[in-house]
Design a protein around this motif. Structure first.
Motif, PDB file in Angstrom:
ATOM      1  N   ASP A 269       0.856  -1.169   0.000  1.00  0.00           N
ATOM      2  CA  ASP A 269       0.000   0.000   0.000  1.00  0.00           C
ATOM      3  C   ASP A 269       0.902   1.231   0.000  1.00  0.00           C
ATOM      4  OD1 ASP A 269      -2.218   1.620   0.109  1.00  0.00           O
ATOM      5  OD2 ASP A 269      -2.971   0.852   2.014  1.00  0.00           O
TER       6      ASP A 269
ATOM      7  N   ALA B 183       3.877   0.987  -4.080  1.00  0.00           N
ATOM      8  CA  ALA B 183       2.801   1.826  -4.608  1.00  0.00           C
ATOM      9  C   ALA B 183       3.305   3.256  -4.777  1.00  0.00           C
ATOM     10  CB  ALA B 183       1.605   1.794  -3.663  1.00  0.00           C
TER      11      ALA B 183
ATOM     12  N   GLU C 152      -6.178   3.148 -10.916  1.00  0.00           N
ATOM     13  CA  GLU C 152      -6.566   1.749 -10.737  1.00  0.00           C
ATOM     14  C   GLU C 152      -5.763   0.862 -11.688  1.00  0.00           C
ATOM     15  OE1 GLU C 152      -8.323  -0.985  -8.503  1.00  0.00           O
ATOM     16  OE2 GLU C 152      -8.598   1.172  -8.240  1.00  0.00           O
TER      17      GLU C 152
ATOM     18  N   LYS D 123      -2.421  -0.150 -10.255  1.00  0.00           N
ATOM     19  CA  LYS D 123      -2.513  -1.255  -9.291  1.00  0.00           C
ATOM     20  C   LYS D 123      -2.636  -2.593 -10.014  1.00  0.00           C
ATOM     21  CE  LYS D 123      -4.819   1.529  -5.708  1.00  0.00           C
ATOM     22  NZ  LYS D 123      -5.085   2.743  -6.499  1.00  0.00           N
ATOM     23  N   GLU D 124      -3.482  -2.614 -11.044  1.00  0.00           N
ATOM     24  CA  GLU D 124      -3.660  -3.846 -11.823  1.00  0.00           C
ATOM     25  C   GLU D 124      -2.340  -4.266 -12.466  1.00  0.00           C
ATOM     26  OE1 GLU D 124      -6.802  -3.610 -14.673  1.00  0.00           O
ATOM     27  OE2 GLU D 124      -8.254  -2.855 -13.209  1.00  0.00           O
TER      28      GLU D 124
ATOM     29  N   LEU E 271       0.100  -5.921 -10.036  1.00  0.00           N
ATOM     30  CA  LEU E 271      -0.254  -7.313  -9.735  1.00  0.00           C
ATOM     31  C   LEU E 271       0.034  -8.220 -10.941  1.00  0.00           C
ATOM     32  CD1 LEU E 271      -3.657  -6.770  -7.866  1.00  0.00           C
ATOM     33  CD2 LEU E 271      -1.402  -7.135  -6.849  1.00  0.00           C
TER      34      LEU E 271
ATOM     35  N   ALA F  66      -1.673  -8.612  -1.777  1.00  0.00           N
ATOM     36  CA  ALA F  66      -1.945  -7.183  -1.928  1.00  0.00           C
ATOM     37  C   ALA F  66      -2.193  -6.589  -0.545  1.00  0.00           C
ATOM     38  CB  ALA F  66      -3.147  -6.966  -2.843  1.00  0.00           C
TER      39      ALA F  66
ATOM     40  N   TYR G  48      -6.619  -2.205  -3.004  1.00  0.00           N
ATOM     41  CA  TYR G  48      -6.346  -3.155  -4.094  1.00  0.00           C
ATOM     42  C   TYR G  48      -7.547  -4.027  -4.454  1.00  0.00           C
ATOM     43  CZ  TYR G  48      -1.244  -2.447  -4.243  1.00  0.00           C
ATOM     44  OH  TYR G  48       0.014  -1.930  -4.407  1.00  0.00           O
TER      45      TYR G  48
ATOM     46  N   ALA H 118      -8.622  -4.232  -8.172  1.00  0.00           N
ATOM     47  CA  ALA H 118      -7.520  -4.752  -8.982  1.00  0.00           C
ATOM     48  C   ALA H 118      -7.311  -6.246  -8.725  1.00  0.00           C
ATOM     49  CB  ALA H 118      -6.234  -3.981  -8.671  1.00  0.00           C
ATOM     50  N   VAL H 119      -7.386  -6.654  -7.476  1.00  0.00           N
ATOM     51  CA  VAL H 119      -7.235  -8.074  -7.130  1.00  0.00           C
ATOM     52  C   VAL H 119      -8.354  -8.890  -7.775  1.00  0.00           C
ATOM     53  CG1 VAL H 119      -7.439  -9.746  -5.242  1.00  0.00           C
ATOM     54  CG2 VAL H 119      -5.896  -7.796  -5.011  1.00  0.00           C
TER      55      VAL H 119
ATOM     56  N   ILE I 178      -5.604 -10.647  -0.046  1.00  0.00           N
ATOM     57  CA  ILE I 178      -5.740  -9.212   0.119  1.00  0.00           C
ATOM     58  C   ILE I 178      -5.959  -8.916   1.596  1.00  0.00           C
ATOM     59  CG2 ILE I 178      -8.220  -9.309  -0.480  1.00  0.00           C
ATOM     60  CD1 ILE I 178      -7.793  -6.407  -1.639  1.00  0.00           C
TER      61      ILE I 178
END
Length: 352
Positions: free
Chosen positions: A49, A82, A88, A91-92, A95, A108, A113, A116-117, A131
């Motif tokens: 994060d 991060a 967004e 974040k994707e 991952l 995550a 997240y 995105a998760v 997560i």
């Protein structure tokens, strides 16, 4: 939020995978990712994060669990940082980069997240994801939510604050006004009121979504704490990530006897906060490291639990730090409150 098991089809070459990770701010803790970790074959990716490793709080607790997976389970680990103000899509991509580089599980760190998760996990059903601090009804079956009963630990922090306050006026600082941080506020206020129903509780949130910088702005934390001190608060609890370090500084440098209460990690033991440790009454410790390690181990052992895995006061998911001995004199009161919660006699609210 951590669990991902995907070593299966690493179609991309290792060099391409690591290059894509670097583009997302990721870093492998080993120069030779393929051979590090004692040959266990376990490759664990972690997406932090905002604030990342070194925030003296939430992310650092997650990092300790990752480090333990490396030392105890022989895992190769890779960490992705991060960035403030990211989208967004960022974040994707972070991952996805961990996945395409062969890391499985992928963890995550933080509720930001969740979307995105959900998307990346759906696209990669053979990878295990975890997560931390979030759970959604449409979460794919290859995702495990690692959640905590923050309100229970915060209740104990409130009991400590009310017993130590001389002015009968205390404060709470939340990093971002979200459902998660409201759990901290609710528990803290309820704990304080259980000791003294008339106690005054100042509440300040640093930012509101979609602005999540309240978790990584010590200047804002310091300013908020100073405002509460000026109003008469003499014990201040911050649930604000690295912003909390600013609040601790304000309390530590104030005139008279003032106390700060840390969060997530035992902040009196954090090197960067060492000069303020004599002003940290206690910390509400959220054992994210325990949750992370247990998840990674379940992946290695092949018995991952999908859905929600919650860690509460009874099973040691949250606790109150005793570093410095500043709450030793009220131990009986803390123990009594703990017993009431773990027995079910006290139901701690999760919303203010």
């Amino acid at each position: 939020m951590r669990r991902s098991l995907k070593l299966a089809a690493a179609v991309l070459s290792g060099s391409l995978g690591i290059a894509s990770l670097a583009a997302c701010g990721a870093k492998s803790t080993d120069n030779n990712t393929a051979s590090a970790g004692g040959g266990s074959g376990l490759k664990v990716g972690m997406a932090y994060d905002i604030g990342g490793r070194g925030d003296q709080s939430f992310n650092d607790s997650a990092a300790r669990g990752l480090d333990k997976a490396k030392s105890d389970l022989g895992a190769v680990i890779n960490e992705a940082e991060a960035k403030s103000g990211e989208s967004e899509g960022d974040k994707e991509q972070r991952l996805k980069s961990l996945v395409t580089s062969g890391f499985n599980p992928v963890i995550a760190v933080g509720f930001v997240y969740q979307d995105a998760v959900n998307k990346v996990a759906k696209d990669n059903p053979n990878v295990k994801f975890a997560i931390i601090d979030s759970n959604s009804p449409d979460q794919p079956s290859n995702v495990t939510s690692l959640t905590f009963s923050e309100e229970q630990g915060s209740f104990l922090a409130g009991v400590a604050a009310a017993n130590k306050s001389k002015t009968k006026h205390i404060g709470f600082i939340g990093g971002v006004q979200s459902e998660l941080i409201k759990k901290f506020e609710a528990g803290y206020t309820a704990g304080a009121k259980s000791v003294d129903p008339s106690i005054a509780v100042e509440v300040t949130y640093l930012t509101t979504p979609p602005d999540f910088t309240g978790f990584a702005d010590p200047g804002k934390g310091k300013q908020a704490a100073q405002g509460q001190l000026d109003k008469g608060a003499d014990v201040i609890y911050s649930a604000a990530g690295s912003s909390g370090s600013g609040a601790i500084e304000a309390v530590a440098t104030a005139q008279g006897t003032k106390w700060a209460i840390g969060v997530d990690s035992d902040q009196a033991k954090q090197p960067a906060l060492d000069k303020y440790k004599d002003h940290i009454l206690t910390s509400m410790v959220k054992n994210v490291d325990t949750a992370v390690f247990s998840f990674v181990k379940s992946v290695k052992d092949g018995n991952v639990q999908s859905g929600v895995k919650n860690f509460d006061l009874k099973d040691g998911g949250v606790s109150l730090a005793t570093t410095g001995g500043y709450i030793d004199d009220i131990k009986a009161k803390i123990d009594a409150a703990t017993q009431q919660i773990t027995s079910g006699a006290t139901k701690v609210p999760t919303a203010p």
